[in-house]
Design a protein around this motif. Structure first.
Motif, PDB file in Angstrom:
ATOM      1  N   VAL A  40      32.032   1.812  58.392  1.00 23.52           N
ATOM      2  CA  VAL A  40      31.393   0.514  58.616  1.00 23.52           C
ATOM      3  C   VAL A  40      31.921  -0.163  59.876  1.00 23.52           C
ATOM      4  CG1 VAL A  40      30.879   0.152  56.181  1.00 23.52           C
ATOM      5  CG2 VAL A  40      33.065  -0.659  57.120  1.00 23.52           C
ATOM      6  N   LEU A  41      32.674   0.571  60.708  1.00 25.93           N
ATOM      7  CA  LEU A  41      33.180  -0.036  61.939  1.00 25.93           C
ATOM      8  C   LEU A  41      32.053  -0.516  62.852  1.00 25.93           C
ATOM      9  CD1 LEU A  41      35.462  -0.899  63.786  1.00 25.93           C
ATOM     10  CD2 LEU A  41      35.598   1.455  64.646  1.00 25.93           C
ATOM     11  N   PRO A  42      30.962   0.261  63.030  1.00 19.43           N
ATOM     12  CA  PRO A  42      29.870  -0.266  63.868  1.00 19.43           C
ATOM     13  C   PRO A  42      29.348  -1.610  63.354  1.00 19.43           C
ATOM     14  CG  PRO A  42      29.578   2.087  63.523  1.00 19.43           C
ATOM     15  CD  PRO A  42      30.701   1.656  62.623  1.00 19.43           C
ATOM     16  N   ARG A  43      29.236  -1.767  62.038  1.00 21.32           N
ATOM     17  CA  ARG A  43      28.781  -3.040  61.484  1.00 21.32           C
ATOM     18  C   ARG A  43      29.799  -4.143  61.726  1.00 21.32           C
ATOM     19  NH1 ARG A  43      28.840  -5.037  55.868  1.00 21.32           N
ATOM     20  NH2 ARG A  43      29.261  -2.946  55.078  1.00 21.32           N
ATOM     21  N   LEU A  44      31.095  -3.814  61.569  1.00 25.16           N
ATOM     22  CA  LEU A  44      32.134  -4.808  61.821  1.00 25.16           C
ATOM     23  C   LEU A  44      32.085  -5.304  63.265  1.00 25.16           C
ATOM     24  CD1 LEU A  44      35.344  -3.502  59.993  1.00 25.16           C
ATOM     25  CD2 LEU A  44      34.350  -5.788  59.792  1.00 25.16           C
ATOM     26  N   LEU A  45      31.915  -4.366  64.197  1.00 21.25           N
ATOM     27  CA  LEU A  45      31.881  -4.750  65.610  1.00 21.25           C
ATOM     28  C   LEU A  45      30.610  -5.539  65.938  1.00 21.25           C
ATOM     29  CD1 LEU A  45      33.322  -1.524  67.289  1.00 21.25           C
ATOM     30  CD2 LEU A  45      34.414  -3.766  67.112  1.00 21.25           C
ATOM     31  N   ALA A  46      29.505  -5.174  65.301  1.00 20.58           N
ATOM     32  CA  ALA A  46      28.246  -5.890  65.565  1.00 20.58           C
ATOM     33  C   ALA A  46      28.285  -7.307  65.014  1.00 20.58           C
ATOM     34  CB  ALA A  46      27.077  -5.114  64.960  1.00 20.58           C
ATOM     35  N   GLU A  47      28.875  -7.475  63.834  1.00 28.02           N
ATOM     36  CA  GLU A  47      28.849  -8.778  63.167  1.00 28.02           C
ATOM     37  C   GLU A  47      30.062  -9.644  63.476  1.00 28.02           C
ATOM     38  OE1 GLU A  47      28.348  -7.992  59.021  1.00 28.02           O
ATOM     39  OE2 GLU A  47      26.372  -7.041  59.270  1.00 28.02           O
ATOM     40  N   HIS A  48      31.195  -9.017  63.774  1.00 28.01           N
ATOM     41  CA  HIS A  48      32.432  -9.775  63.940  1.00 28.01           C
ATOM     42  C   HIS A  48      33.200  -9.362  65.203  1.00 28.01           C
ATOM     43  CE1 HIS A  48      31.890 -11.166  59.802  1.00 28.01           C
ATOM     44  NE2 HIS A  48      31.716  -9.896  59.445  1.00 28.01           N
ATOM     45  N   GLY A  49      32.509  -8.719  66.114  1.00 29.71           N
ATOM     46  CA  GLY A  49      33.177  -8.166  67.292  1.00 29.71           C
ATOM     47  C   GLY A  49      33.956  -9.189  68.100  1.00 29.71           C
ATOM     48  N   ARG A  50      33.386 -10.365  68.289  1.00 26.53           N
ATOM     49  CA  ARG A  50      34.060 -11.382  69.108  1.00 26.53           C
ATOM     50  C   ARG A  50      35.336 -11.879  68.422  1.00 26.53           C
ATOM     51  NH1 ARG A  50      31.276 -12.453  73.498  1.00 26.53           N
ATOM     52  NH2 ARG A  50      29.031 -11.992  73.511  1.00 26.53           N
ATOM     53  N   ALA A  51      35.294 -12.048  67.121  1.00 24.28           N
ATOM     54  CA  ALA A  51      36.489 -12.499  66.402  1.00 24.28           C
ATOM     55  C   ALA A  51      37.576 -11.432  66.444  1.00 24.28           C
ATOM     56  CB  ALA A  51      36.139 -12.830  64.957  1.00 24.28           C
ATOM     57  N   LEU A 101      35.747  -3.774  73.634  1.00 20.12           N
ATOM     58  CA  LEU A 101      35.675  -3.201  72.290  1.00 20.12           C
ATOM     59  C   LEU A 101      34.281  -2.634  72.010  1.00 20.12           C
ATOM     60  CD1 LEU A 101      38.334  -4.827  72.075  1.00 20.12           C
ATOM     61  CD2 LEU A 101      37.704  -5.347  69.704  1.00 20.12           C
ATOM     62  N   ALA A 102      33.252  -3.354  72.471  1.00 23.20           N
ATOM     63  CA  ALA A 102      31.889  -2.875  72.260  1.00 23.20           C
ATOM     64  C   ALA A 102      31.670  -1.548  72.991  1.00 23.20           C
ATOM     65  CB  ALA A 102      30.891  -3.919  72.738  1.00 23.20           C
ATOM     66  N   GLY A 103      32.215  -1.441  74.200  1.00 18.84           N
ATOM     67  CA  GLY A 103      32.078  -0.199  74.960  1.00 18.84           C
ATOM     68  C   GLY A 103      32.847   0.956  74.347  1.00 18.84           C
ATOM     69  N   LEU A 104      34.032   0.659  73.810  1.00 20.46           N
ATOM     70  CA  LEU A 104      34.834   1.705  73.182  1.00 20.46           C
ATOM     71  C   LEU A 104      34.249   2.128  71.838  1.00 20.46           C
ATOM     72  CD1 LEU A 104      38.472   0.343  73.763  1.00 20.46           C
ATOM     73  CD2 LEU A 104      37.356   2.217  74.992  1.00 20.46           C
ATOM     74  N   GLY A 105      33.650   1.177  71.134  1.00 17.88           N
ATOM     75  CA  GLY A 105      33.233   1.458  69.763  1.00 17.88           C
ATOM     76  C   GLY A 105      34.433   1.646  68.859  1.00 17.88           C
ATOM     77  N   ALA A 106      35.555   1.044  69.232  1.00 17.08           N
ATOM     78  CA  ALA A 106      36.812   1.176  68.498  1.00 17.08           C
ATOM     79  C   ALA A 106      37.587  -0.127  68.642  1.00 17.08           C
ATOM     80  CB  ALA A 106      37.622   2.349  69.041  1.00 17.08           C
ATOM     81  N   VAL A 107      38.636  -0.262  67.835  1.00 11.31           N
ATOM     82  CA  VAL A 107      39.485  -1.450  67.908  1.00 11.31           C
ATOM     83  C   VAL A 107      40.888  -1.014  68.315  1.00 11.31           C
ATOM     84  CG1 VAL A 107      40.442  -3.424  66.686  1.00 11.31           C
ATOM     85  CG2 VAL A 107      38.138  -2.596  66.119  1.00 11.31           C
TER      86      VAL A 107
END
Length: 420
Positions: A211-222, A234-240
């Motif tokens: 569910v990492l893609p969903r986490l980044l889409a919905e909460h990426g800025r936080a 983070l969006a470009g990496l697709g990772a945290v």
């Protein structure tokens, strides 16, 4: 069950004790031994530890001692959380690298090397004394730099596992964002200590939905704000990335930022002074809220889970620092990696990880090479070995800079370096 904490006079200790009290079913500690060279700190921390246990109805006994050998005698597990040189040494680690235009930080870069050189010989001496007292005891290392210290312990044949709170912090934050329990969140956590990425966030276990893609889409800025890196990265990496990657991904920005404000060491020293005053209050019988600002969030839960697994009462899967053994095929087997592992009474066995993208693998390989050289310098000493380790570090990498940093490192740490 007897558990010993070396560095038990640390202001971190009430966090640990609170975890032991709350999680007594997972880890039934009957005697907690706090070892520290400072009798004054022991009295303050030990007194609060007893009150915390009493408030929560825990029957365990707290023993304090300045005698290391007596403290580790009969211990089933020994947790290391020491700081050689104290906050004064940390203050130096965070200061003199900045004078050379390099990041000043206690576990990363030149400051991290200084801490390793001071720490490894002391930890190995402690470990030998633990082995003499009880060869079956497990050593849990929370002492930074965890990767290098754990590798030193394993290389010397000790029963040791390294622990960091970065992964459990992400697990708890992601669980809150997802509205689920932390037990359901499994991280694809890969890298080295303080050089790691969350490449996936799975619900239900290692084979669960990512569910990492969903986490980044919905909460990426936080999430980006939390690790203090741009959302676009983070969006470009697709990772945290771990927040420690900021020292690599934004080095010059961090140097400019650190040069213009008081060091973290100075903040922590002031905080510790206040905490110790609070610990001396006989009415205080719980960990104070201020302790959360000291760092080490969820440290107690991670330590309890690891100790319980190693002592056989609750085996499970946890992010730890342990020998690579082919997990990352581009690293030596005896390198120490920070990954999910199955932990039980026989130790930690890393779970398989996906092949690492070259973007991550290249940095992991370079920092591992630095750690090889850093450990060699810590074990054998010598200015040339220190300079080579710094030259290999990706945050240094220039011979003039490595030479200048080496001179400053030796000058500031001479009292802790037997060879200097």
């Amino acid at each position: 069950m007897r558990l010993t904490v070396v560095g038990g006079g640390s202001t971190y200790t009430p966090e640990l004790v609170d975890g032991f009290a709350r999680l007594r079913e997972t880890l039934p500690v009957t005697e907690l031994v706090l070892v520290d060279p400072s009798l004054e700190r022991l009295e303050l921390v030990g007194g609060l530890a007893r009150r915390i246990l009493a408030r929560q109805g825990h029957p365990g006994r707290v023993v304090t001692t300045t005698d290391l050998d007596a403290g580790v005698e009969g211990a089933d597990a020994v947790l290391l959380q020491l700081r050689v040189g104290g906050q004064a040494a940390r203050q130096q680690d965070e200061t003199w690298p900045l004078e050379c235009g390099c990041v000043g930080q206690e576990t990363t870069g030149a400051g991290g090397l200084a801490k390793a050189l001071r720490t490894v010989p002391v930890v190995l001496d402690i470990a030998e004394r633990v082995r003499r007292a009880n060869p079956d005891a497990w050593i849990i290392d929370f002492t930074n730099p965890v990767g290098i210290v754990t590798r030193a312990l394993l290389q010397a044949g000790h029963k040791a596992v390294g622990l960091c709170n970065v992964a459990i912090g992400f697990q708890r934050k992601f669980a809150a964002l997802l509205g689920t329990t932390s037990e359901r969140v499994h991280l694809d956590h890969v890298g080295l200590n303080h050089l790691s990425w969350e490449l996936g966030v799975r619900l239900g276990g290692p084979d669960g939905e990512d569910v990492l893609p969903r986490l980044l889409a919905e909460h990426g800025r936080a999430i980006a704000d939390d690790v203090r890196l741009p959302h676009a990265l983070l969006a470009g990496l697709g990772a945290v990335p771990s927040y420690y990657l900021r020292y690599f991904y934004a080095h010059d920005e961090v140097v400019a930022e650190l040069a213009g404000k008081p060091s973290r060491a100075a903040e922590v020293a002031a905080m510790e002074e206040h905490l110790l005053e609070m610990y001396g209050d006989p009415a205080l019988d719980e960990k104070p809220e201020l302790l959360a600002k000291r760092g080490g969030a969820y440290y107690s839960e991670a330590a309890v889970d690891l100790a319980a697994a190693l002592l056989g009462s609750s085996p499970g899967v946890q992010v730890v620092n342990t020998a690579n053994r082919g997990t990352l095929p581009f690293l030596p087997d005896d390198a120490v990696v920070e990954v999910q592992a199955r932990v039980d009474g026989d130790g930690a066995v890393p779970l398989p990880v996906r092949p690492l993208d070259p973007l991550y693998a290249g940095l992991v390989a370079q920092v591992t090479a630095y750690e090889d050289l850093a450990l060699d310098a810590a074990l054998r000493g010598g200015r040339d070995r220190v300079a080579k380790a710094l030259l290999a570090h990706p945050l240094v990498g220039q011979y003039r800079l490595a030479d200048e940093l080496t001179d400053r490192l030796v000058a500031h740490n001479r009292e802790h370096l037997a060879w200097a």
